[in-house]
Design an enzyme around this catalytic site. Structure first.
Site, PDB file in Angstrom:
ATOM      1  CB  CYS A   1      35.857  74.196  46.865  1.00  0.00           C
ATOM      2  SG  CYS A   1      35.921  72.138  47.081  1.00  0.00           S
TER       3      CYS A   1
ATOM      4  CG  HIS B   1      40.436  48.051  46.722  1.00  0.00           C
ATOM      5  ND1 HIS B   1      40.639  46.832  45.891  1.00  0.00           N
ATOM      6  CD2 HIS B   1      42.310  48.111  46.272  1.00  0.00           C
ATOM      7  CE1 HIS B   1      41.901  46.607  45.978  1.00  0.00           C
ATOM      8  NE2 HIS B   1      42.245  47.172  46.019  1.00  0.00           N
TER       9      HIS B   1
ATOM     10  CB  CYS C   1      38.937  70.918  49.314  1.00  0.00           C
ATOM     11  SG  CYS C   1      36.484  70.211  49.522  1.00  0.00           S
TER      12      CYS C   1
ATOM     13  N   GLY D   1      38.388  34.143  50.181  1.00  0.00           N
ATOM     14  CA  GLY D   1      37.545  34.696  49.356  1.00  0.00           C
ATOM     15  C   GLY D   1      38.301  34.965  48.516  1.00  0.00           C
TER      16      GLY D   1
ATOM     17  CG  ASN E   1      39.081  31.867  46.338  1.00  0.00           C
ATOM     18  OD1 ASN E   1      38.254  32.349  46.306  1.00  0.00           O
ATOM     19  ND2 ASN E   1      38.562  31.397  45.542  1.00  0.00           N
ATOM     20  CB  ILE E   2      34.604  28.279  46.223  1.00  0.00           C
ATOM     21  CG1 ILE E   2      34.310  28.420  48.002  1.00  0.00           C
ATOM     22  CG2 ILE E   2      33.853  27.452  45.227  1.00  0.00           C
ATOM     23  CD1 ILE E   2      32.394  28.755  47.818  1.00  0.00           C
ATOM     24  N   GLY E   3      37.120  27.845  44.089  1.00  0.00           N
ATOM     25  CA  GLY E   3      37.600  27.439  43.099  1.00  0.00           C
ATOM     26  C   GLY E   3      39.752  28.198  42.985  1.00  0.00           C
TER      27      GLY E   3
END
Length: 291
Positions: A203, A138, A149, A240, A266-268
């Site tokens: 520009c 991302h 530009c 995570g 992962n917690i959850g």
């Protein structure tokens, strides 16, 4: 950053079971080439909140709505709202330091078993920790670019321009609220009125942080490159991330269709729990320190 502050956004995790941890480590040890996928949960130990964790995630504490790409491009008021908040949040967000998780993954690059790292995060902490074999799915909040530009510059340099264009603004609003994983904060409506946004020096075009906003698409060449890395690997480890967003989940799904090993820390709950070869609900540093 003090330990207590760094742990503020880490959700309550299950107590580590040595038997399940050893089983997890042993199973990963059988993977010859491993791709790692990271999400906001890997940076909570650096004092940056994630979005969806129970009780401590941003969505659980405040009514935060991330900016959408289309709104940013068509509305100057929306751009003022974004940059005024980002300007105030930057001193804390930009100084966030990698934690043991980022450093551990950077060291993994020395192993032949480590194939590639894909991160959904925009905080740049993997690079700060020394990772080179990484795709920032991302983008990166540590840079800005012109939407017309190909001009780019560091977010640090752009901060100086924002400060010069808006004298006294940071002195009026010296205590920003909650910082989001994308470097945004919450300010009262109207705070942004009159906020000036420096244009491209080449520009005169519209400047934007080098982050893929919600509603925008990740470039397909980047997506296809990550698919290739998954194709070349024997297994994938997700760290995570709830995998609620398609941009990261698709690589887990891709590996699942190929019947490759899938490991999740992962917690959850996550969107891919039913696909996992093994899943741990432990704090990430408790697992990586053993791996």
């Amino acid at each position: 950053m003090r330990y207590g502050m760094a742990q503020k956004y880490v959700p309550k995790a299950a107590e580590v079971c040595e038997k399940s941890l050893k089983e997890f480590i042993s199973a990963i040890g059988n993977v010859n080439k491993l791709v790692v996928l990271t999400g906001a949960g890997i940076s909570t130990e650096s004092g940056i909140p994630d979005y969806r964790s129970k009780d401590v995630g941003l969505y659980a504490r405040i009514a935060h709505k991330p900016i959408y790409h289309q709104d940013y491009m068509r509305s100057n008021r929306c751009r003022q709202r974004y940059w005024s908040r980002n300007f105030l949040a930057w001193p804390r967000f930009g100084q966030a330091a990698p934690n043991i998780n980022h450093y551990s993954l950077a060291k993994w690059e020395a192993s032949d078993r480590f194939h590639w790292l894909i991160t959904q995060n925009v905080d740049g902490l993997h690079h700060k920790a020394g990772s080179n074999m990484v795709t920032e799915l991302h983008g990166n909040a540590l840079h800005v670019h012109c939407t017309t530009c190909d001009y780019t510059e560091s977010r640090h340099d752009y901060q100086e321009k924002l400060d010069k264009a808006n004298p006294g603004f940071k002195d009026t609003y010296v205590a920003p609220g909650e910082i989001a994983p994308d470097g945004d904060i919450i300010l009262p409506l109207g705070t942004e009125k009159g906020f000036k946004i420096p244009e491209c020096p080449c520009c005169g075009g519209l400047m934007k942080t080098s982050v893929t906003f919600f509603g925008d698409n990740v470039k397909m060449d980047k997506v296809n490159f990550c698919y290739e890395k998954v194709d070349q690997a024997d297994g994938i480890l997700a760290l995570g991330t709830s995998l609620a967003v398609l941009s990261g989940f698709r690589f887990i799904h891709h590996a699942h269709l190929q019947k490759k090993s899938i490991f999740i820390v992962n917690i959850g709950p996550t969107r891919a729990d039913h696909m996992a070869t093994l899943k741990l609900d432990y704090k990430i540093s408790d697992v990586l320190s053993e791996l």
